[in-house]
Design a protein around this motif. Sequence first.
Motif, mmCIF file in Angstrom:
data_model
loop_
_atom_site.group_PDB
_atom_site.id
_atom_site.type_symbol
_atom_site.label_atom_id
_atom_site.label_comp_id
_atom_site.label_asym_id
_atom_site.label_seq_id
_atom_site.Cartn_x
_atom_site.Cartn_y
_atom_site.Cartn_z
ATOM 1 N N GLY A 1 0.738 -1.266 -0.394
ATOM 2 C CA GLY A 1 -0.196 0.127 -0.389
ATOM 3 C C GLY A 1 0.699 1.448 0.184
ATOM 4 O O GLY A 1 -0.105 2.391 -0.343
ATOM 5 N N LEU A 2 1.761 1.323 0.686
ATOM 6 C CA LEU A 2 2.853 3.150 0.345
ATOM 7 C C LEU A 2 3.764 2.744 -0.897
ATOM 8 O O LEU A 2 4.511 3.260 -1.253
ATOM 9 C CB LEU A 2 3.730 1.900 2.262
ATOM 10 C CG LEU A 2 4.665 3.113 2.008
ATOM 11 C CD1 LEU A 2 4.552 4.729 2.343
ATOM 12 C CD2 LEU A 2 5.501 2.797 3.164
ATOM 13 N N TRP A 3 4.371 1.330 -1.108
ATOM 14 C CA TRP A 3 5.301 1.090 -2.230
ATOM 15 C C TRP A 3 4.764 1.222 -3.669
ATOM 16 O O TRP A 3 5.098 1.977 -5.184
ATOM 17 C CB TRP A 3 5.877 0.076 -2.114
ATOM 18 C CG TRP A 3 6.612 -0.801 -0.518
ATOM 19 C CD1 TRP A 3 6.233 -1.620 -0.260
ATOM 20 C CD2 TRP A 3 7.238 0.479 -0.191
ATOM 21 N NE1 TRP A 3 7.073 -1.500 0.815
ATOM 22 C CE2 TRP A 3 7.686 -0.366 1.269
ATOM 23 C CE3 TRP A 3 7.987 1.601 -0.488
ATOM 24 C CZ2 TRP A 3 8.486 0.401 1.963
ATOM 25 C CZ3 TRP A 3 8.954 2.232 0.229
ATOM 26 C CH2 TRP A 3 9.235 1.347 1.530
ATOM 27 N N GLU A 4 2.823 2.052 -3.807
ATOM 28 C CA GLU A 4 2.701 1.699 -4.729
ATOM 29 C C GLU A 4 2.726 2.952 -5.322
ATOM 30 O O GLU A 4 2.193 3.596 -5.698
ATOM 31 C CB GLU A 4 1.188 1.107 -5.136
ATOM 32 C CG GLU A 4 0.595 0.000 -4.896
ATOM 33 C CD GLU A 4 -0.249 -0.616 -4.619
ATOM 34 O OE1 GLU A 4 -1.604 0.112 -4.579
ATOM 35 O OE2 GLU A 4 -1.311 -2.335 -4.908
ATOM 36 N N HIS A 5 2.680 3.882 -4.404
ATOM 37 C CA HIS A 5 2.787 5.157 -3.904
ATOM 38 C C HIS A 5 4.001 6.111 -3.803
ATOM 39 O O HIS A 5 4.155 6.923 -4.314
ATOM 40 C CB HIS A 5 1.903 6.320 -2.673
ATOM 41 C CG HIS A 5 0.853 5.350 -3.349
ATOM 42 N ND1 HIS A 5 -0.436 5.948 -4.671
ATOM 43 C CD2 HIS A 5 -0.808 4.838 -2.389
ATOM 44 C CE1 HIS A 5 -1.675 5.447 -4.476
ATOM 45 N NE2 HIS A 5 -1.479 4.033 -3.686
ATOM 46 N N LEU A 6 4.914 5.431 -2.939
ATOM 47 C CA LEU A 6 6.193 5.931 -2.414
ATOM 48 C C LEU A 6 7.369 5.261 -3.555
ATOM 49 O O LEU A 6 7.754 3.627 -2.899
ATOM 50 C CB LEU A 6 6.046 6.280 -1.588
ATOM 51 C CG LEU A 6 5.478 7.653 -0.916
ATOM 52 C CD1 LEU A 6 5.757 7.866 0.787
ATOM 53 C CD2 LEU A 6 5.801 8.844 -1.956
ATOM 54 N N SER A 7 9.083 5.700 -3.619
ATOM 55 C CA SER A 7 9.360 4.852 -3.694
ATOM 56 C C SER A 7 10.656 4.775 -2.446
ATOM 57 O O SER A 7 10.491 5.184 -1.738
ATOM 58 C CB SER A 7 11.017 5.471 -5.446
ATOM 59 O OG SER A 7 11.150 6.765 -5.004
#
Length: 241
Positions: free
Chosen positions: A216-222
């Motif tokens: 859920g985090l890595w879909e939006h931030l590198s």
Amino acid sequence: MAVVQANNLLEDHSQIESDSLSNLDSGPFGTFAGIYDGHGGPETSLRNKEGYSGNNRRFFSVVSRQWSLKAQIAAAGLRCLVRVICSGVLYIANVGDPRIFLEKLVRATGEALSIQLSTEHNACIESMRQELQSLHPYNSQIVVLKHNVWHVKGLIQVSRSIGDVYLKMAEYNREPLYAKFHLNEPFQRPILSLELAISVHELQLDDQFIIFASDGLWEHLSNQEVVDIIQRSLLNVRFSW
């Protein structure tokens, strides 16, 4: 720790335990932290540390007992990532697509770099698609591009998980399970793997932070964007003092 509830029913849990609250990473038994990213229901996102193989056995047993009354439990699954730090060594175990990385300080330049320590078991990663195809050489549709995203059998993105019994035991891939989970053809071997990935990293003085989170985090931030956010936050804290 932080959690953002995306569904009406919270399917995810996290956990931190230590034998020494005053010095988290130096006690004889170290510290344990884990994130448990559930899908299809909360049944597999367990809070306890029964262990990976124990959780699998227990959940398969639960599905067997509840199948006639609650067949949809066969489609509940879990991606998880746990880490233990003991005597300056970081031990990592993961299944599914949570990610963990290390922030390291480059003293010569003052730059903070991200070093990824895990590989996601997700069909969107080419190496995972190759792994699936090598495990299922006679199944031409083992990975399917659906809405521009790779899925295993067109149903799920992860290639390894706890639970998801409907893709591991053919006898549970049928009615009364919802039709959308049914495969068109029977399968002889599990579609998804139970294999846990384990890695070890010896911590160094320049290692600053360990960050891990679900997809859920890595879909939006590198990784680097997360590092930059941490650095800006630290800078603000320093100025506030």
